[in-house]
Each structure stands twice: as structure tokens, then as C-alpha cells.
Design an enzyme around this catalytic site. Structure first.
Site, mmCIF file in Angstrom:
data_model
loop_
_atom_site.group_PDB
_atom_site.id
_atom_site.type_symbol
_atom_site.label_atom_id
_atom_site.label_comp_id
_atom_site.label_asym_id
_atom_site.label_seq_id
_atom_site.Cartn_x
_atom_site.Cartn_y
_atom_site.Cartn_z
ATOM 1 N N GLY A 3 35.146 44.010 42.408
ATOM 2 C CA GLY A 3 33.905 44.656 42.004
ATOM 3 C C GLY A 3 32.834 43.686 41.545
ATOM 4 N N LYS A 5 46.600 40.243 27.172
ATOM 5 C CA LYS A 5 47.041 41.568 26.715
ATOM 6 C C LYS A 5 46.875 42.583 27.833
ATOM 7 C CE LYS A 5 46.438 40.584 21.884
ATOM 8 N NZ LYS A 5 46.161 41.056 20.537
ATOM 9 N N LYS A 46 56.578 29.785 38.619
ATOM 10 C CA LYS A 46 57.587 30.659 37.989
ATOM 11 C C LYS A 46 56.922 31.766 37.173
ATOM 12 C CE LYS A 46 60.660 27.490 39.203
ATOM 13 N NZ LYS A 46 61.323 27.642 40.507
ATOM 14 N N GLN A 48 43.697 50.846 32.038
ATOM 15 C CA GLN A 48 44.642 50.422 31.004
ATOM 16 C C GLN A 48 43.945 49.565 29.951
ATOM 17 O OE1 GLN A 48 48.452 48.883 32.553
ATOM 18 N NE2 GLN A 48 47.937 49.774 34.522
ATOM 19 N N GLY A 78 32.840 41.770 38.726
ATOM 20 C CA GLY A 78 32.718 41.541 37.281
ATOM 21 C C GLY A 78 33.306 40.229 36.820
ATOM 22 N N SER A 100 41.662 53.746 38.572
ATOM 23 C CA SER A 100 43.114 53.954 38.616
ATOM 24 C C SER A 100 43.829 52.622 38.448
ATOM 25 C CB SER A 100 43.517 54.635 39.920
ATOM 26 O OG SER A 100 43.021 53.905 41.011
ATOM 27 N N SER A 118 44.080 36.387 37.879
ATOM 28 C CA SER A 118 43.419 37.498 37.190
ATOM 29 C C SER A 118 44.362 38.451 36.474
ATOM 30 C CB SER A 118 42.560 38.265 38.197
ATOM 31 O OG SER A 118 43.299 38.552 39.367
ATOM 32 N N LYS A 162 40.901 41.985 32.469
ATOM 33 C CA LYS A 162 40.057 43.163 32.213
ATOM 34 C C LYS A 162 39.964 43.488 30.725
ATOM 35 C CE LYS A 162 39.548 44.644 36.637
ATOM 36 N NZ LYS A 162 38.318 45.049 37.321
ATOM 37 N N ASP A 187 33.211 42.642 51.543
ATOM 38 C CA ASP A 187 31.865 43.148 51.242
ATOM 39 C C ASP A 187 31.014 42.129 50.479
ATOM 40 O OD1 ASP A 187 33.997 44.142 49.230
ATOM 41 O OD2 ASP A 187 32.157 44.128 48.063
ATOM 42 N N ASN A 243 49.946 42.631 36.772
ATOM 43 C CA ASN A 243 50.482 43.989 36.836
ATOM 44 C C ASN A 243 50.770 44.356 38.280
ATOM 45 O OD1 ASN A 243 50.306 44.278 34.077
ATOM 46 N ND2 ASN A 243 48.230 45.091 34.151
#
Lengths: 312, 312
Positions: free
Chosen positions: A177, A45, A269, A80, A179, A75, A300, A50, A207, A303
């Protein structure tokens, strides 16, 4: 923290997320000499893993806390995810975004019902703006990656991989990050059978690789990687988990990320974002290490601003 | 031709093909005002529905015919499909390709074990070269779209859609050589409940639209559409089926195809080729016609040269 903590997390969030499909490809298997299992969080979703951590973090709040709302500064995908998770649970979501954030990202957050507060584009300004919302509204701040409930929610992707393929020798994730890799490492530790957790990280924002070397949280001096979800650094909650449970991190160059991205789009694909390709790029770069192994790769998210991707 | 013909076809080819997933999207549903069911033939073996017709055509040959092999002339998906289908059945596949065919397409055919004969880039040269292989090797010529067994194989995609969603009001497919829409129309006729078959066709190569108007097979004077799989025209075997069973054809402009393609990539997170987007573009263009309906859309394939796609 134990097996039961993770099982309870999965049960808690399962009504709100997709158990995403796992894709395979004979051609990519032959190319690597391994059996690869791609966990397609691009089909999650709002298009990224995330969603798992965001929904878990909100569900762990008391009813009174939920009524006052949640706040984050991001951002990217977490803004979202928190907006959509909050909307699904009828909880207000306050999102602090820098004034120079792309309109498409602001529109996406608003589309999911997030209430945007615009601030200057410094970390300090973002933190001040978020803190003000915490004070004014009584909202709970939720960090995109350095929050135990977010990490536990993220762990469910690896749990689903291991539920389908219990004999995985390793799971590889991108590292930003921290997570996702921290949650995956918990999944591999509690549900795998000698399953290693390995990270892929862009060389120019490595990092996490340097943090594992030095034993303390390192930061980056540049953000110029195509893997725009991986520019952040580790935190004091996820770093101890990563130190304890992550086997090692593989650094990859920008051209290796683009090559891996193109292979995923062409052969599976599917549309995944550059950050997702970093995990596969790490496997591509270290074929001999993974030879004859069963390897889970967490893609992951999906988008991506298609107008910015150029393969030629 | 009856229901049993189609059921037997599906049983014959099912060991050799994927029953591909059907994707949905709340966002795209809301955009159209319909319930859309996307049949993802981009995830079919070799990346396109063409595998269905190719395998059925070979399976319908006698053992002696199979030993002598099959031949086609194509520079597109059918060349790859016939090569892979033949390889799976241990049958020789002879593929006639024009000498100016892109190296990547020749490599793909060779990768699937096809034996390439290069010829001049005219239709006459291709037909002569194919005829010579028929004579010399005793191989059977199989047309990419104007062959009843190919059409019947293609019909299985629509059958799978209707098996999952028996109440579809319409199925929309792209129209090129006519093999997919003819097969889909048979599926809708024999297995749908008042399910219409509707075509999407690029305006600048709208030979099928004009053929339905005039009642005879029309051709195109240009091939300059981004939907490179749809440049061909109908044939004497599929046209009667199309005339009898296809409701109508919707023509779309090139910019409408690109817009539809971008939406599919962004929202479904899958890579489909421009020809696939033509069917969705037809629905996008005629929202009011499809309002409140359940609509199947066949996404015909995902073999796309990523270096040629530009959304900006």
C-alpha cells in the site's frame, strides 16, 4: 515535515514498540557481494512493522477522539496492529473484516481485543461498514497505509537502521500500500547520507512500479501473489512522498520471492512472511547494482500461515 | 571437575562462538503458566550448539596434535561443527560419512572445509574408516557427544543462560547422544541455585529415559523420529554425569514434537530444528510441573531441510 517531526515520532512511540534487532549473514553477504543489514520487524510486537504506524496514529488523536475509538478495514497485519496498539492505550478498536476472512485472522484480531464487524467481501461494503462506525460511534478512521501518522510511525524502522548504520547506501523495502516505503524514504532523506530508498514489488501486482512510470496511481487486475501483504495499491498521501523520495522499484517474479524466502529462513534461521522476502528478492536479482554497497533490508513481518508454505 | 573448569572453558571458547540471544514470549508464557527463557542456539555459528563442544575439544589438543588434525564420524551437525571449528583454528578435519548421506550434508561439510571420507553405512564401517585416519594421519578422534571436552564446551550454553537469569528453577534440553544434557547438568550444578536439569526425549527413541531407569546404557531399535538429531544413545563418559545430575527425562510423542515445533516457529518467529522442539514439547506436556517456575529451554539448533517440514 522536517527532521524534528521524525525525531518526535520516534520518541512518542518508543515506549510501545521494540527497537528490533538487525541481523547479518556472512554467507548472504558473499552471495550478493554487498554488506546486508536485515531489520527484523518479524520480531516487532504482533509480528510486523505495522505496529509502529498504528500506535503513532492513535497517539496523535486527542483524548476525546481516543475515547471514541478507532476503526479500520483490513484483513491483514494492520487489523491486528491497530487492535493491539488500541488495547495498549485502552482505546476501543473497531475492525471491519470481510465475512470470508480466514478464521485464524479473525481470532488474532479478537485475541488483541479488536471488535470485529463482519461485512460483504467488496471494497464498497467495507467502506460503508467503516463509515457507519465512524458515524455511530464517533470513531476515527485510520487507513492502513495512506495516513501521514501511519507513514511517520513506519519511518522509525528505517531511522533505527540508520542510527545503527549511518553509512547505508540504500534501504530496500517491500511495496504494498506504500506506507512502509514512504516512511522509509522520509527516514533515508532526513537521516541518511546519500542513502537511496528502493522498493521490491511482485511483478504480477506491480502497481507502484507502473505508478512511478505513469505519474498517477495505478491499480492491479489480479491479487495472485504469494506476497499477500502487497496486493494493495498506493494512495494520495503516500504517492507524492514516494514520487519525490523513492529512487526506483524492482519487480520480482513469484519464483524469485520463494527462493529469497527460503534463503532467509535457512540462513538467518528466522521466520519472515513472503512479503518480507520481496525486498531481499529485489537485491538478489540485482546483485551488480548493489555490489560493494551497504544495504539495509526491512523484513516487514513474520505472520505467516505455516501450513500454506511449501518449499519442495 | 569444579567451577573453575567450567569458567576456564567459557573463557577459552568465547572468541570463537556467539553468546546467543535469549528469547521470551508472553503468549507462550501464558500458555504454560511459567516464565520461559529460550536459549537460541539456532543462531550459534553453523547453526547449532555443537560448535561449542567442537571448538573446545580442538583447543584442548597440543599444537602437535592440532597439526595432525581431528577426525569424527557423523552425518549431522557435529560433522559441520568440527569442520568449521577446525577451519577457524587452521586444523585439518577429517569427516567420515556414510555413502548414503544426503548430498546437502556432504556439501555443508565441504563448505566448512571438512575433508570427507566416504564409507559403507554401518557403524562398524564408520569406526574402521575413522580408525584408519587416526593411524594414517595421526589425527585425534573426537566423539560428537561422549567426550569430556565436548561436554564441557556444550556446558557454556547453560552457563550463559544462568549468567543472564541466575534464578532459573530448571533448564530443559533435548536428549540425543547425551552431550548437551550432560554439559547443561554441570552448568546447572555449579552455577544454578537449586536449578534442575530435565531432558526431553522422543518416546520412540527413549534410550536415555530407559537408561536412567535401568542404570545401564540402553539403545534404540528404531530411528524413525522426526527429531533426527536425537537418534543416538548415551556413552560411558556422559552417562555417569547424567545419572548424577539430571533430575528426570520426559518422553514426548511425535505429534507433540510437531506441535511444539510449529508453536516455536509461529510465536518466536525463528527456525529451529525438530530436535530443538523436543525440549519445549516436554514442557508443554507437563505444564503443571513447571507452573509458576522460571524455565530455561535450550533450542539446540536451526539446521533443517525446509523441504521435509510439513505442518499441514
Amino acid at each position: 515535515m522536517n527532521t524534528q517531526t521524525l525525531i518526535a515520532t520516534r520518541e512518542r512511540i518508543s515506549p510501545y514498540i521494540h527497537n528490533t534487532p538487525i541481523f547479518t549473514s556472512h554467507l548472504l553477504d558473499d552471495m550478493i557481494g554487498s554488506k546486508l543489514f536485515f531489520k527484523c520487524e518479524n520480531f516487532q510486537k504482533m509480528g510486523a512493522f505495522k505496529m509502529r504506524g498504528a500506535i503513532n496514529a492513535i497517539l496523535q488523536l486527542s483524548e476525546a477522539q481516543q475515547q471514541r475509538g478507532v476503526v479500520t478495514h483490513s484483513s491483514g497485519n494492520f487489523a491486528q496492529a491497530l487492535s493491539l496498539a488500541a488495547k495498549n492505550l485502552k482505546v476501543p478498536a473497531y475492525i471491519v473484516m470481510p465475512k470470508n476472512a480466514p478464521k485464524v485472522k479473525k481470532d488474532a484480531v479478537m485475541g488483541y481485543g479488536g471488535r470485529i464487524t463482519v461485512c460483504e467481501s467488496t471494497l464498497l461494503a467495507r467502506e460503508v461498514a467503516a463509515e457507519k462506525i465512524v458515524t455511530d460511534k464517533g470513531a476515527t478512521f485510520i487507513h492502513p497505509s495512506n495516513d501521514l501518522n501511519v507513514i511517520l510511525g513506519n519511518a522509525t524502522a528505517g531511522m533505527e537502521l540508520l542510527q545503527a548504520h549511518s553509512d547505508l547506501n540504500a534501504i530496500v523495502t517491500p511495496v504494498g500500500g506504500g506506507g512502509l516505503i514512504a516512511g522509509t524514504a522520509l527516514a533515508a532523506h532526513y537521516f541518511g547520507s546519500h542513502c537511496k530508498t528502493i522498493g521490491g514489488e511482485p511483478q504480477i501486482v506491480n502497481d507502484a512500479y507502473r505508478s512511478l512510470q505513469s505519474g498517477q496511481i495505478e491499480t492491479n487486475t489480479t491479487v495472485h501473489t504469494i506476497a499477500d501483504g502487497l496486493r494493495t495499491h498506493l494512495g494520495d498521501i503516500n504517492f507524492p512522498i514516494i514520487k519525490q523520495h523513492v529512487d526506483h522499484i524492482i519487480c520480482v517474479e513469484e519464483d524469485e520471492i520463494v527462493k529469497a524466502l527460503k534463503l532467509l529462513w535457512e540462513r538467518l534461521k528466522i521466520v519472515v512472511e513472503p512479503s518480507s522476502a520481496v525486498a531481499f528478492a529485489a537485491v538478489l536479482k540485482n546483485k551488480s547494482y548493489f555490489k560493494d554497497q551497504s544495504v539495509g533490508i526491512i523484513l516487514s513481518g513474520g505472520n505467516v500461515d505455516l501450513e500454506t508454505i511449501k518449499f519442495s
